[in-house]
Enzyme design. Structure first.
Site: not given
Ligand code: BGC
Length: 867
Positions: A448, A453-454, A461, A524, A734, A755
Site C-alpha cells: 500500500d 508502519d504498514e 490496492d 480486496w 493516498e 500510495h
C-alpha cells in the site's frame, strides 16, 4: 529481412533458477508488413547443439509466445542450458538461429541438502541484530561452473571471498515463509579462487521475525533468523561437489546492530570483521516449501543526487532529493572512531516548510552509522528500506557536502514496457507520478505504501492498480509469485486475506490482529480473480489461470456461502475506501457495502465463468455462468427503482454499475446521465474512493461521455489528479486531500504520499487516450485493439507498449481538426484499428477501412482523418 529476437523462458530473459519450463516465447522483427510465422524449430542443448537434449524439428505453427516444453525433457538440476530458435514466415522469410540460455534450479526439493543455521537463541527473539555465518574451504581442482543456492529465514546477503554474490537486495523477499520460501541462485565462478575460499552469509530479522503490522507484533514466522546455502561445483574433470551450510560453520554477530523494516538500521562499523566466532545451531525448517526465484528480484535502480540542502524554519538541516521514492540513502562519512552519523528519512515538509514526521506513525525510518576509524566509509542500509524524498541530518560528523549523499531507488526488477508522453506537461508529470508510485510499492510484494508502519500487501490496492502496472512494466513474474502466497494464505473457507502475505491473522487463528474480520472484503478479496485474469489478458497466459484456479473458485464459493438472495456482504468491509463522500473524518465512502460487495461478486463471478470456459471446464462454466446471471438479476432488483435509476445516487454506484455491465440495457443511459449529473453537482470533481476512482473515466468514455472523461482527468483544482501534480507531488497520494488547498493535511493517522491506488487512471490513459488494448479473443495482444480517443485539448500523444509480440505504438497529432495517427503492430500479431470520432478518412495508408475500422497484420501505418 526477418529476425528472431527476445527468446525467453518462463517470460524471463536468460533466467537463473528454472524448476520447470512452463513457457517459451520469442519475437520476430521485420520492416515488412503482415509478417506471420509459418514454422519454427527450437533446440535445447547442454553445451553443443550438435547433440541437443531437445529438437522440435520443423513445427508448422504460428504460435510464438506460448510454447510449452515436452514433459520428459531430460533436464539436470543446477545446470546451464543453451536454447535457440529459427523461424520461417508465411511470406517466405527465414531467420537465422537466435540463441539464449537458462539455468535450472534444483528440480526436486528433496535434493536440497543445506541446513538452516543460526547463532541466535530464543533469548534473541525480540532482537534484530545481524549475524555472520561462514565457512572456509579449499578448492583444489580447476572449476567449470559454480552456482550458489542461498536463502534465509530473515533477510540476507551472501559473500564469496568478501564479495557480494549477485546484486539482489532484501532477498529472499517476503512470502508466506512457512508455506513458501524462495531461494536465489548466483553464478559465483568468477568469485572463487584456487585454494582457500570463504563463503559467508549475513542475515537479519527482516519480515521473518522483525516487527510487522500496525500493532507492532514480532516473530510472525519464527523466532530465530537463520541462513542456508549450498555451493554446487563442477570441476573441469566433470566431478561435482556440493558445499552446504551445516554444523561445521561458524557464526559471529555482525555490524547491523539493529535493523527493522519500519524503524531503520543502526550500523556499528566497529563490529565489522569479527574476531570471535562461535558454533552454530541448526534450525528445523520444512524444505518442501522451498522454491527457486528465477527473476524479478529487488535491485537498486535509479540514483538521485541531492537537489537542495535546506535549513528549515525550525533550524533542521534537510536534504531534498526532488523525488519521493523507496529505497535508501547511501552516504560517504568520515569521522573518528565512535562518531555517529544519524539521519531520518521522510516524505514531505509541512505547510511552514518544517520536517513532517507524523504520517510515518510509529515508523522511525532512522539510519545510524557508527564510525570505526577516521577513514572515509560508504554505507547504505543492509536489511531495510525507507519511503522518502527528504532526509533530516540529526547528527553528522564533519562538513555537510551534497556530493556525499545519494538516494537509491530499490524495487523488483521488472523490465520497463510502457511509455507515454503527450502535449500536456501536467499529464506527463502525472504519468511519472504513477510510475514512481509503482516503483515505490513493488519491492518484492505489492504494498500500500512504503513509509509508515504498514507496507503490507493489501490485496485491494494491488487489484486496482494491476492493469496500470502491467502497462508500465512486465509484471508477470512479480504477480505470479504473489498470487501463490495469496492462495497459500486463503482461509479454509476460501476467504482471501486483506493482506498477502497474511500477517493480520497473527500466528494462530486465536491470535487475530483484526478481530472484526481479517479476510473477505469486496474489491480486496477479488484480487484473487482480477489479478490472474489481468495476467491472462496482458500475457495471454493460461498457465496462471490453471495454477490459480482452485484459489479463484474458492473465493467465489466464499462469497456465495455468505450471500443472501445473491446479495453479498460480510463482516469488515472497506467499501469505497477513502472516498470524499464519506462522513467527516471517516474512511468509508457513502456507497453502501451491499452495493459494492454485490457488484464485485457479480463482476468476479462473470470473469470466473469465463475462465472456466477458457480452460475447458465446461461444468463450472455453466454453473458459474448461471450464478452470474442470478447475481446480476438480484442486483438489478435490489438497486434499481421502477423508473430505471439506481436507488443509490453516488458517483461510485453509477460507475461500478456501468463499468461492470450491471444495468439492464434499457437503463444504461439513465445511469450514465445520472453519473454526469452527480459530476456536475460537484462542479466536475470526483468524490470517489478506491472502488469508484479506477473506473470513473471508463464509465464515462464507454457511455458516450469521452469529453467529460477528459474534463475529469484534466481538472486542476482540488480534488483531482492534477491538483496533486500542481501541489508538487512526485508520486500518487493516498488521499485526494492529503494536503488540502489551505496547506493543512489530512489526519496524520493515515496519510501516505506514496500510495499507487489512484494511479489506476493510468489504465485509461493507455487503453482509451492512447487506445492500446488487447482483444479478449486474442489475449496477450495477439489481436490488438487500437482505438485512440482524441480529446482533452491535447494536440499530441505518443504511447508504446512492449508486448510479448514486440512494440505496439500509438502516436496521434491533431492539427486544425485533422488527426495524423501513426501506429505500429508487431510481427505475428494482428490489430483492429478504429477511429472513434472520425468524420472522414483522408489517407488510410492502404488499409481496407470499413466505416472507420480496419483489420490488419503487423507493420507501421500512418492514417490521416478529419474529426
Ligand atoms: C492501507 C490501504 C488499504 C486499507 C484497507 C490502509 O491502511 O494503506 O491502502 O487498502 O488500509 O482498508
Amino acid at each position: 529481412m526477418v529476425e528472431a529476437t527476445n527468446l525467453k523462458v518462463n517470460y524471463l530473459d536468460s533466467p537463473l533458477g528454472i524448476e520447470e519450463i512452463f513457457q517459451i516465447g520469442w519475437q520476430m522483427r521485420s520492416e515488412k508488413r503482415n509478417v506471420r510465422q509459418k514454422s519454427y524449430r527450437l533446440q535445447i542443448a547442454e553445451s553443443d547443439f550438435a547433440s541437443p537434449i531437445y529438437d522440435s524439428g520443423e513445427v508448422e505453427s504460428c504460435e510464438s509466445v506460448h510454447i510449452t516444453a515436452p514433459e520428459n525433457l531430460p533436464l539436470r538440476s543446477v545446470c546451464a542450458y543453451r536454447i535457440r530458435v529459427r523461424l520461417t514466415t508465411e511470406d517466405g522469410g527465414e531467420t537465422l538461429w537466435h540463441e539464449s540460455r537458462f539455468t535450472t534450479a534444483l528440480l526436486n526439493n528433496s535434493e536440497w541438502r543445506a541446513e538452516f543455521i543460526t547463532i541466535e537463541t530464543e533469548m534473541d527473539k525480540g532482537d534484530a541484530r545481524s549475524s555472520y555465518l561462514k565457512k572456509t574451504m579449499n578448492i583444489a581442482a580447476p572449476i567449470k561452473s559454480a552456482y550458489l543456492l542461498s536463502t534465509a529465514l530473515g533477510v540476507y546477503h551472501v559473500y564469496v571471498n568478501g564479495q557480494k554474490a549477485g546484486e539482489d537486495q532484501m532477498a529472499p523477499g517476503w512470502t508466506s515463509y512457512n508455506k513458501h520460501l524462495l531461494y536465489q541462485i548466483y553464478d559465483v565462478k568468477d568469485l572463487l579462487n584456487p585454494g582457500e575460499n570463504t563463503l559467508c552469509g549475513l542475515v537479519n530479522a527482516g519480515w521473518y521475525k522483525g516487527k510487522m503490522g500496525f500493532v507492532g507484533m514480532k516473530n510472525h514466522y519464527g523466532t530465530r533468523a537463520a541462513f542456508g546455502c549450498e555451493l554446487h561445483l563442477e570441476y573441469e574433470g566433470g566431478e561435482r561437489a556440493v558445499i552446504k551450510t551445516d554444523g561445521t560453520w561458524q557464526g559471529a554477530w555482525g555490524p547491523s546492530d539493529f535493523s527493522d523494516i519500519y524503524d531503520g538500521e543502526t550500523y556499528d562499523a566497529r563490529l565489522e570483521n569479527p574476531k570471535e566466532w562461535q558454533a552454530v545451531e541448526r534450525v528445523v525448517f520444512d524444505k518442501s516449501v522451498l522454491a527457486a526465484q528465477a527473476g524479478c528480484k529487488a535491485r537498486v535502480h535509479e540514483r538521485f543526487p541531492v537537489k537542495e540542502i535546506i535549513t528549515t524554519p525550525e533550524g533542521d538541516t534537510v536534504l531534498d532529493f526532488g523525488q519521493n521514492l523507496t529505497g535508501w540513502v547511501e552516504f560517504r562519512v568520515q569521522g573518528n572512531r565512535g562518531d555517529e552519523a544519524r539521519l531520518q528519512c521522510f516524505e514531505v515538509l509541512d505547510g511552514a516548510g518544517n520536517v513532517y514526521l507524523d504520517n510515518l506513525r510509529s515508523a522511525k525510518q532512522t539510519l545510524t552509522y557508527i564510525c570505526k576509524d577516521d577513514a572515509p566509509a560508504m554505507y547504505h542500509p543492509y536489511f531495510t528500506f525507507q519511503g522518502f524524498r527528504y532526509v533530516k541530518l540529526i547528527n553528522w560528523p564533519g562538513e555537510i557536502l551534497a556530493k556525499n549523499f545519494t538516494a537509491c531507488a530499490v524495487y523488483s526488477d521488472m523490465p520497463k514496457t510502457g511509455s507515454f508522453t503527450c502535449s500536456n506537461p501536467l499529464l506527463n508529470q502525472l504519468q511519472s507520478n504513477i510510475h514512481w508510485g509503482m516503483k515505490g510499492n513493488f519491492l518484492d510484494i505489492p504494498t500500500d505504501c512504503p513509509q509508515r508502519d504498514e507496507r503490507l500487501g493489501w490485496t485491494g490496492d494491488a487489484q486496482i492498480f494491476c492493469r496500470t502496472a502491467s502497462f508500465l512494466r512486465d509484471t508477470y513474474t512479480f504477480f505470479r509469485k504473489w498470487l501463490r502466497d495469496l492462495a497459500f494464505d486463503q482461509t479454509g473457507e476460501g476467504g482471501v486475506p486483506h493482506v498477502v502475505p497474511d500477517i493480520l491473522i497473527g500466528k494462530s487463528s486465536a491470535d487475530r490482529l483484526m478481530k472484526d474480520g481479517d479476510h473477505g472484503a469486496a474489491a480486496w478479496g477479488d484480487a484473487s480473480i482480477i489479478v490472474p485474469w489481468t495476467m491472462y489478458l496482458v500475457y495471454g497466459d493460461e498457465n496462471i489461470l490453471e495454477r490459480q484456479y482452485d484459489s479463484m473458485k474458492a473465493w467465489i464459493g466464499f462469497m456465495r456461502a455468505h450471500a443472501v438472495d445473491y446479495i453479498w456482504n460480510y463482516k469488515l468491509q472497506f467499501g469505497d475506501w477513502v472516498a470524499l463522500d464519506a462522513e467527516a473524518g471517516s474512511y468509508f465512502g457513502a456507497t453502501p457495502n451491499d452495493l459494492t460487495c454485490t457488484a464485485y461478486y457479480a463482476y468476479s463471478t462473470g470473469i470466473f465463468a469465463n475462465i472456466a470456459a477458457i480452460l475447458g471446464r465446461d461444468e463450472d462454466a455453466a454453473e458459474f455462468g448461471k450464478l452470474y446471471e442470478q447475481i446480476v438479476a438480484s442486483y438489478q432488483k435490489h438497486f434499481f427503482d421502477d423508473s430505471g435509476h439506481l436507488n443509490v445516487q453516488t458517483q461510485t454506484a453509477q460507475i461500478v454499475t456501468l463499468h461492470f455491465g450491471l444495468a439492464p440495457e434499457s437503463y444504461r443511459k439513465n445511469v450514465a446521465n445520472d453519473l454526469t449529473k452527480l459530476l456536475k453537482k460537484e462542479n466536475g470533481h470526483l468524490v470517489t474512493g478506491f472502488v469508484g476512482t479506477p473506473y470513473f473515466c471508463f464509465a464515462l468514455s464507454e457511455n458516450g461521455h469521452t469529453k467529460e472523461a477528459y474534463e475529469l482527468l484534466l481538472k486542476e483544482d482540488y480534488p483531482s489528479w492534477l491538483y496533486q501534480v500542481k501541489a508538487g507531488a512526485t508520486t500518487i497520494w493516498e488521499h485526494w486531500d492529503g494536503i488540502k488547498p489551505d496547506g493543512t493535511m489530512w489526519s496524520a493517522d493515515m496519510n501516505s504520499f506514496n500510495h499507487y491506488a489512484y494511479g489506476a487512471v493510468g489504465d485509461w490513459l493507455y487503453r482509451v487516450a492512447a487506445g492500446i488494448d488487447t482483444s479478449e479473443d486474442g489475449p496477450g495482444y495477439r489481436h490488438i485493439l487500437l482505438a485512440p480517443h482524441i480529446g482533452g485539448g491535447l494536440t499530441e500523444l505518443d504511447a508504446a507498449l512492449e508486448s510479448n509480440y514486440g512494440t505496439i505504438r500509438s502516436h496521434w497529432r491533431v492539427d486544425g481538426g485533422v488527426v495524423t495517427l501513426e501506429v505500429e503492430v508487431p510481427c505475428n500479431a494482428s490489430a483492429t484499428i478504429s477511429l472513434p470520432g472520425a468524420d472522414e478518412i483522408l489517407d488510410g495508408d492502404g488499409l481496407a477501412f470499413e466505416g472507420f475500422a480496419a483489420r490488419t497484420g503487423s507493420g507501421r501505418y500512418s492514417i490521416r482523418y478529419r474529426m
